[in-house]
Design a protein around this motif. Structure first.
Motif, PDB file in Angstrom:
ATOM      1  N   GLN A 114      38.602  48.482  33.496  1.00 47.35           N
ATOM      2  CA  GLN A 114      39.284  49.443  34.353  1.00 47.35           C
ATOM      3  C   GLN A 114      38.509  49.607  35.652  1.00 47.35           C
ATOM      4  OE1 GLN A 114      39.186  50.370  30.915  1.00 47.35           O
ATOM      5  NE2 GLN A 114      41.347  49.867  30.748  1.00 47.35           N
ATOM      6  N   ASP A 115      39.214  50.045  36.661  1.00 40.59           N
ATOM      7  CA  ASP A 115      38.560  50.434  37.907  1.00 40.59           C
ATOM      8  C   ASP A 115      39.122  51.799  38.281  1.00 40.59           C
ATOM      9  OD1 ASP A 115      36.933  49.508  40.411  1.00 40.59           O
ATOM     10  OD2 ASP A 115      38.763  50.462  41.154  1.00 40.59           O
ATOM     11  N   LYS A 116      38.245  52.801  38.301  1.00 43.83           N
ATOM     12  CA  LYS A 116      38.719  54.180  38.487  1.00 43.83           C
ATOM     13  C   LYS A 116      39.091  54.477  39.932  1.00 43.83           C
ATOM     14  CE  LYS A 116      38.050  55.002  34.185  1.00 43.83           C
ATOM     15  NZ  LYS A 116      39.202  55.082  33.287  1.00 43.83           N
ATOM     16  N   GLY A 117      38.719  53.599  40.840  1.00 45.09           N
ATOM     17  CA  GLY A 117      39.037  53.835  42.246  1.00 45.09           C
ATOM     18  C   GLY A 117      40.395  53.265  42.611  1.00 45.09           C
ATOM     19  N   SER A 118      40.394  52.017  43.015  1.00 48.07           N
ATOM     20  CA  SER A 118      41.634  51.405  43.509  1.00 48.07           C
ATOM     21  C   SER A 118      42.419  50.678  42.417  1.00 48.07           C
ATOM     22  CB  SER A 118      41.294  50.428  44.633  1.00 48.07           C
ATOM     23  OG  SER A 118      40.324  49.499  44.201  1.00 48.07           O
ATOM     24  N   GLY A 119      41.823  50.459  41.265  1.00 49.37           N
ATOM     25  CA  GLY A 119      42.516  49.747  40.182  1.00 49.37           C
ATOM     26  C   GLY A 119      42.176  48.264  40.198  1.00 49.37           C
ATOM     27  N   ILE A 120      42.397  47.624  39.062  1.00 50.41           N
ATOM     28  CA  ILE A 120      42.080  46.196  38.936  1.00 50.41           C
ATOM     29  C   ILE A 120      43.108  45.361  39.693  1.00 50.41           C
ATOM     30  CG2 ILE A 120      42.011  44.262  37.291  1.00 50.41           C
ATOM     31  CD1 ILE A 120      39.487  45.949  37.209  1.00 50.41           C
ATOM     32  N   ASP A 121      42.609  44.402  40.425  1.00 44.15           N
ATOM     33  CA  ASP A 121      43.516  43.501  41.156  1.00 44.15           C
ATOM     34  C   ASP A 121      43.721  42.201  40.369  1.00 44.15           C
ATOM     35  OD1 ASP A 121      44.912  42.982  43.776  1.00 44.15           O
ATOM     36  OD2 ASP A 121      43.644  41.191  43.613  1.00 44.15           O
ATOM     37  N   HIS A 122      42.628  41.533  40.046  1.00 46.86           N
ATOM     38  CA  HIS A 122      42.761  40.282  39.279  1.00 46.86           C
ATOM     39  C   HIS A 122      41.414  39.897  38.662  1.00 46.86           C
ATOM     40  CE1 HIS A 122      41.059  38.650  43.014  1.00 46.86           C
ATOM     41  NE2 HIS A 122      40.716  37.574  42.321  1.00 46.86           N
ATOM     42  N   TYR A 123      41.464  38.869  37.829  1.00 49.06           N
ATOM     43  CA  TYR A 123      40.253  38.338  37.187  1.00 49.06           C
ATOM     44  C   TYR A 123      40.092  36.871  37.576  1.00 49.06           C
ATOM     45  CZ  TYR A 123      40.702  42.408  34.088  1.00 49.06           C
ATOM     46  OH  TYR A 123      40.808  43.680  33.576  1.00 49.06           O
ATOM     47  N   GLU A 124      38.844  36.405  37.548  1.00 50.44           N
ATOM     48  CA  GLU A 124      38.576  34.979  37.742  1.00 50.44           C
ATOM     49  C   GLU A 124      37.607  34.526  36.659  1.00 50.44           C
ATOM     50  OE1 GLU A 124      37.278  34.187  41.738  1.00 50.44           O
ATOM     51  OE2 GLU A 124      39.113  35.013  42.609  1.00 50.44           O
ATOM     52  N   VAL A 125      37.784  33.294  36.217  1.00 53.03           N
ATOM     53  CA  VAL A 125      36.956  32.755  35.125  1.00 53.03           C
ATOM     54  C   VAL A 125      36.242  31.489  35.587  1.00 53.03           C
ATOM     55  CG1 VAL A 125      37.070  31.668  32.827  1.00 53.03           C
ATOM     56  CG2 VAL A 125      38.396  33.719  33.290  1.00 53.03           C
ATOM     57  N   SER A 126      34.991  31.371  35.184  1.00 50.14           N
ATOM     58  CA  SER A 126      34.238  30.135  35.414  1.00 50.14           C
ATOM     59  C   SER A 126      33.810  29.561  34.072  1.00 50.14           C
ATOM     60  CB  SER A 126      32.998  30.416  36.258  1.00 50.14           C
ATOM     61  OG  SER A 126      32.137  29.297  36.223  1.00 50.14           O
ATOM     62  N   GLU A 127      34.059  28.278  33.907  1.00 48.97           N
ATOM     63  CA  GLU A 127      33.617  27.605  32.666  1.00 48.97           C
ATOM     64  C   GLU A 127      32.527  26.585  32.954  1.00 48.97           C
ATOM     65  OE1 GLU A 127      36.532  26.596  29.564  1.00 48.97           O
ATOM     66  OE2 GLU A 127      38.049  27.052  31.081  1.00 48.97           O
TER      67      GLU A 127
ATOM     68  N   LYS B  67      39.359  25.692  28.782  1.00 48.81           N
ATOM     69  CA  LYS B  67      39.504  24.243  28.982  1.00 48.81           C
ATOM     70  C   LYS B  67      38.413  23.504  28.225  1.00 48.81           C
ATOM     71  CE  LYS B  67      41.821  24.564  33.429  1.00 48.81           C
ATOM     72  NZ  LYS B  67      42.002  26.022  33.402  1.00 48.81           N
ATOM     73  N   ASN B  68      37.223  24.072  28.266  1.00 51.64           N
ATOM     74  CA  ASN B  68      36.090  23.463  27.568  1.00 51.64           C
ATOM     75  C   ASN B  68      36.028  23.999  26.138  1.00 51.64           C
ATOM     76  OD1 ASN B  68      33.709  22.399  26.695  1.00 51.64           O
ATOM     77  ND2 ASN B  68      32.410  23.609  28.049  1.00 51.64           N
ATOM     78  N   GLN B  69      36.628  23.260  25.218  1.00 50.47           N
ATOM     79  CA  GLN B  69      36.705  23.732  23.823  1.00 50.47           C
ATOM     80  C   GLN B  69      35.401  23.541  23.060  1.00 50.47           C
ATOM     81  OE1 GLN B  69      39.407  25.195  21.905  1.00 50.47           O
ATOM     82  NE2 GLN B  69      40.013  25.748  23.987  1.00 50.47           N
ATOM     83  N   SER B  70      34.460  22.828  23.666  1.00 49.98           N
ATOM     84  CA  SER B  70      33.180  22.636  22.966  1.00 49.98           C
ATOM     85  C   SER B  70      32.242  23.825  23.180  1.00 49.98           C
ATOM     86  CB  SER B  70      32.510  21.348  23.436  1.00 49.98           C
ATOM     87  OG  SER B  70      32.379  21.369  24.835  1.00 49.98           O
ATOM     88  N   LEU B  71      32.606  24.713  24.071  1.00 54.20           N
ATOM     89  CA  LEU B  71      31.862  25.959  24.324  1.00 54.20           C
ATOM     90  C   LEU B  71      30.382  25.710  24.607  1.00 54.20           C
ATOM     91  CD1 LEU B  71      33.332  28.164  21.426  1.00 54.20           C
ATOM     92  CD2 LEU B  71      34.183  27.973  23.754  1.00 54.20           C
ATOM     93  N   ASP B  72      30.097  24.652  25.318  1.00 54.60           N
ATOM     94  CA  ASP B  72      28.692  24.338  25.572  1.00 54.60           C
ATOM     95  C   ASP B  72      28.254  24.695  26.995  1.00 54.60           C
ATOM     96  OD1 ASP B  72      30.202  22.447  26.759  1.00 54.60           O
ATOM     97  OD2 ASP B  72      29.274  20.704  25.804  1.00 54.60           O
ATOM     98  N   THR B  73      29.105  25.402  27.718  1.00 55.28           N
ATOM     99  CA  THR B  73      28.680  25.894  29.030  1.00 55.28           C
ATOM    100  C   THR B  73      28.877  27.404  29.079  1.00 55.28           C
ATOM    101  OG1 THR B  73      30.904  25.481  29.883  1.00 55.28           O
ATOM    102  CG2 THR B  73      29.245  23.779  30.314  1.00 55.28           C
ATOM    103  N   LYS B  74      28.154  27.987  30.019  1.00 52.54           N
ATOM    104  CA  LYS B  74      28.243  29.441  30.149  1.00 52.54           C
ATOM    105  C   LYS B  74      29.623  29.832  30.708  1.00 52.54           C
ATOM    106  CE  LYS B  74      24.569  31.536  31.888  1.00 52.54           C
ATOM    107  NZ  LYS B  74      23.675  32.014  32.961  1.00 52.54           N
ATOM    108  N   ILE B  75      30.215  30.858  30.101  1.00 50.39           N
ATOM    109  CA  ILE B  75      31.521  31.341  30.583  1.00 50.39           C
ATOM    110  C   ILE B  75      31.297  32.678  31.287  1.00 50.39           C
ATOM    111  CG2 ILE B  75      33.846  32.047  29.902  1.00 50.39           C
ATOM    112  CD1 ILE B  75      33.393  30.269  27.370  1.00 50.39           C
ATOM    113  N   ILE B  76      31.785  32.747  32.513  1.00 59.70           N
ATOM    114  CA  ILE B  76      31.604  33.973  33.306  1.00 59.70           C
ATOM    115  C   ILE B  76      32.981  34.474  33.754  1.00 59.70           C
ATOM    116  CG2 ILE B  76      30.497  34.981  35.351  1.00 59.70           C
ATOM    117  CD1 ILE B  76      28.539  32.543  35.228  1.00 59.70           C
ATOM    118  N   VAL B  77      33.151  35.795  33.667  1.00 62.69           N
ATOM    119  CA  VAL B  77      34.411  36.395  34.113  1.00 62.69           C
ATOM    120  C   VAL B  77      34.099  37.401  35.224  1.00 62.69           C
ATOM    121  CG1 VAL B  77      36.478  37.683  33.431  1.00 62.69           C
ATOM    122  CG2 VAL B  77      35.352  36.191  31.780  1.00 62.69           C
TER     123      VAL B  77
END
Lengths: 293, 445
Positions: free
Chosen positions: A203-216, A232-242
């Motif tokens: 949540q964002d209590k100020g202006s509200g959530i606009d969107h999300y981005e993912v890095s694999e 996309k990377n089903q082997s889960l061997d890289t860091k996932i950041i949101v």
């Protein structure tokens, strides 16, 4: 006397039949100039009921009003099934609607609970109203009983005068990042053919959530994403950041806690390690025993 | 000459006195052993309305169908002296400059009592004496004109339509604070030195209340778990959450008893003000509840048990044609057990729920547990997993389950997911708002 009593009882029962939750469409005035912006807020009064699921439409004339912005930062709805947004209905192209649905885990009970607000701008003069439609509120009772709900249309007039920019709605001041959150990797036979997927929400209590981005790829590149997101990377061997972005561009970064997967991997590695140590130990013991004999 | 009507009256009066003399003897409230009858599971609520060395009595408000007899929807509750009650409000305090804002959740009335107004009691001394402020049916109050730096104590009292006090919160406190004025940066001249940065302004929230002795208590912020703590041996818990933004939040709390059974989720909406600590006090987590059989032979006992705070009065409500209320006391570990004789129940499905009361605080009702009265005994082990909503079978209902349901929202279901939907949701072969409502009810975060 008897007739009077009947009438009074009838009125009481009619009045009682309108009891139940109320949705109010609220703004501070009813007369606007052309090109003037105004803020409409949608509030919920549950009348002692605990309500946990909501859906409905806010209808307006797209001929007279233009939807500018939705503000859902302080909503009592924690998870949107359908995040509110301006849509054009197919029934006569002049019918605009804000369609929304969502839930509050554990339910909400109270007065003046904010569902969301919308900024409109008037386009031309005329009289019209904003009204709710297809409202459904469900009780927090474990079976989704439909709650009684009532709502009144909000009527307004747009004069032939033209507004100056000073009448525009003040933009939300928001310098704070969205709330902390924990994305989760999971997999389930019921979606994405049992492949790993990622879920996230904050949540964002100020202006509200606009969107999300993912890095694999350990944060080298990010792509816009919605939850649930098929990895996309089903082997889960890289860091996932949101990254979660609010409507003012403030961001909050969250790395994936691998949760059960990580624990399973640690468990598997521990087993392999134990097997390795045991094998070495037995080989060593065997050799040692041979030397003694 | 005595009229025929008067003769009839005299006759019936005589009969009444004769029956009174030879029939049931006088029974006193501390004398529950009569040779003519016995009282099964009397319900005596602890309270301060009447007192004796042996018992407390609220007053006889029971044995009457609440509401009026002309209502089309009143119910008759079986049992000996049942009492209407209202849950204690949970109160949050937010200090401001020479003021304190109070917010509380609406008390829930049961068995005929309807909370219709509130009174705020205020004192500068813990425990009173209090000054009372009568309010309407509101759930917020701002008390201004206070002294910064002085602690103030508040109790929220729930009133019924006749002005009777029917429940009250625990005492909560807050201290008004003067706003932090940023240091004035001297213009020109340079130099100065010293000073340092002003203290960082934190926006925090503190939770306190009762759960079960040494139980795990989980806190959810807007539906996601942010904190867990362990309650003390006395079942009291305290936890705080730091670095929040100002705004509306839905906080939820639930407990897990010694068997891993979760309580119902208590949700509390609150506005958090920037730069101060908001205190949410008097949270009384509802008891856990379980049964030892999913089906019991009519006439045999079914065990209804769970955990609450130690030495609490537990009221167990068994749902039948009419509601049956039985009271038990929880032991020093908060455990309660009722061996319920099913002979009073009809064949078919029934349910039970419980609530706890101690020291004037009353919890809300627990989750509901179902069982059947039939022709065989089927033993069950109390389930630790949510009955519904757990779509991925990880014993939790959270964002993952929500996402799975959202994936199928308004889409035709796959054959596999149809089975899941049938078992874990409402079983109508589609995902719509009702399914999400079921998940929101069973939500664990």
């Amino acid at each position: 006397m008897f007739k009077k009593t009947i009438i009074v009882l009838f009125l009481i029962f009619v009045a009682q039949s309108t009891f139940g939750a109320q949705i109010s469409v609220v703004t501070d005035k009813q007369t606007f100039a052309q090109n003037e912006e105004f803020l409409v807020s949608v509030f919920l009064n549950t009348e002692r009921e605990a309500i946990n699921a909501y859906e409905g439409r806010i209808l307006y004339s797209a001929d007279i009003l233009q939807g500018k912005e939705i503000r859902d930062g302080n909503s009592l709805i924690n998870f949107w099934i359908e995040r509110p947004g301006f849509k054009q209905l197919s029934i006569g192209e002049k019918q605009g609607a804000i369609i929304f649905s969502g839930i509050t885990p554990g339910g909400y009970s109270g007065t003046n609970g904010l569902l969301f607000s919308a900024v409109f701008q008037t386009k031309k003069s005329g009289a019209d109203f904003i009204q709710t439609d297809s409202l459904r509120l469900l009780k927090n009772d474990g079976i989704g009983t439909v709650a009684k709900v009532s709502s009144s249309p909000y009527s307004f007039t747009v004069t032939t005068d033209f507004a100056t920019s000073s009448l525009n709605i003040e933009a939300v001041k928001d310098t704070e990042s969205p709330e902390n959150f924990v994305p989760i990797v999971s997999k389930d036979v019921n979606i994405f053919d049992g492949k790993y997927f990622l879920v996230f929400a904050t949540q964002d209590k100020g202006s509200g959530i606009d969107h999300y981005e993912v890095s694999e790829d350990n944060g080298a590149s990010f792509i816009p994403a919605v939850s649930p997101y098929l990895l996309k990377n089903q082997s889960l061997d890289t860091k996932i950041i949101v990254k979660a972005f609010d409507k003012k561009g403030n961001e909050k970064i969250a790395e994936v806690e691998m949760g059960n997967i990580s624990k399973m991997q640690i468990f598997a590695l521990t087993i392999i390690l134990l097997l390795l140590i045991s094998t070495i130990f037995f080989i060593y013991r065997k050799k040692h025993a041979n030397k003694i004999t | 000459m005595i009229s025929k009507k008067t003769q009839q009256r005299l006759f019936f009066t005589l009969i009444f006195f004769v029956m009174s003399f030879f029939g049931a003897g006088l029974a006193y409230s501390d004398q529950f052993s009569s040779t003519n009858y016995k009282v099964l599971d009397p319900v005596m609520n602890a309270g301060g309305y009447g007192s004796s060395a042996n018992f407390n009595l609220y007053g006889v408000i029971s044995q009457v169908s609440n509401g009026v007899s002309s209502s089309a929807s009143f119910g008759n509750n079986a049992g000996f002296l049942y009492f209407p009650f209202a849950s204690s409000p949970v109160v949050s305090t937010t200090p401001g400059n020479a003021q304190i804002s109070l917010f509380w959740n609406a008390a829930l009335g049961y068995l005929g009592w309807t909370p219709t107004a509130y009174t705020v009691a205020q004192s500068t001394v813990s425990g009173g004496p209090y000054t009372y402020y009568t309010l309407g049916n509101v759930t917020t109050y701002i008390q201004g004109g206070l002294s910064n730096g002085t602690p103030y104590y508040f109790v929220v009292v729930v009133k019924d339509a006749f002005g009777n006090s029917i429940a009250s919160s625990t005492e909560v406190s807050a201290t008004p604070v003067a706003p932090i004025i940023p240091p004035i940066v001297p213009g020109g001249g340079g130099g100065g030195g010293g000073g340092g940065t002003p203290p960082a302004v934190q926006t925090n929230v503190e939770f306190s209340g009762r759960a079960y002795p040494l139980s795990k208590v989980s806190f959810l912020k807007d539906g996601q778990i942010v904190l867990t703590t362990i309650a003390g041996p006395d079942s009291n818990f305290f936890a705080s959450l730091n670095s929040l933004s100002a705004g509306n939040y839905n906080f939820s709390v639930y407990g897990e008893d010694k068997n891993g059974i979760r309580s119902s989720v208590f949700t509390f909406p609150v506005y958090i003000t920037a730069g101060v600590t908001t205190k949410i006090g008097g949270i009384f987590i509802a008891p856990t509840i379980a049964v030892d059989k999913s089906e019991v032979i009519k006439g045999e006992n079914i065990a209804i048990f769970g955990q609450s705070t130690p030495n609490a009065q537990i009221t167990i409500n068994v749902n039948s044609d009419s509601n049956i209320f039985v009271q038990k006391q929880s032991d020093k570990n908060g455990v309660y057990l009722l061996n319920f004789d099913s002979s009073v129940l009809e064949l078919g499905g029934h349910s039970a729920k419980s609530k706890a009361a101690i020291g004037g605080e009353i919890s809300q009702f627990s989750n509901t547990v179902g069982f059947k009265v039939g022709t065989k005994n089927i033993s069950i082990t109390p389930g630790k997993c949510p009955v519904k909503g757990d779509l991925n079978s990880d014993c939790r209902v959270n964002l993952v389950d929500f996402s799975i349901a959202a994936y199928w929202y308004k889409k035709p279901l796959s054959a596999t997911f149809k089975q899941t939907e049938f078992i874990k949701l409402n079983g109508d072969g589609k995902i719509d708002l009702t399914d999400f409502s079921i998940m929101a009810y069973y939500w664990t975060g």
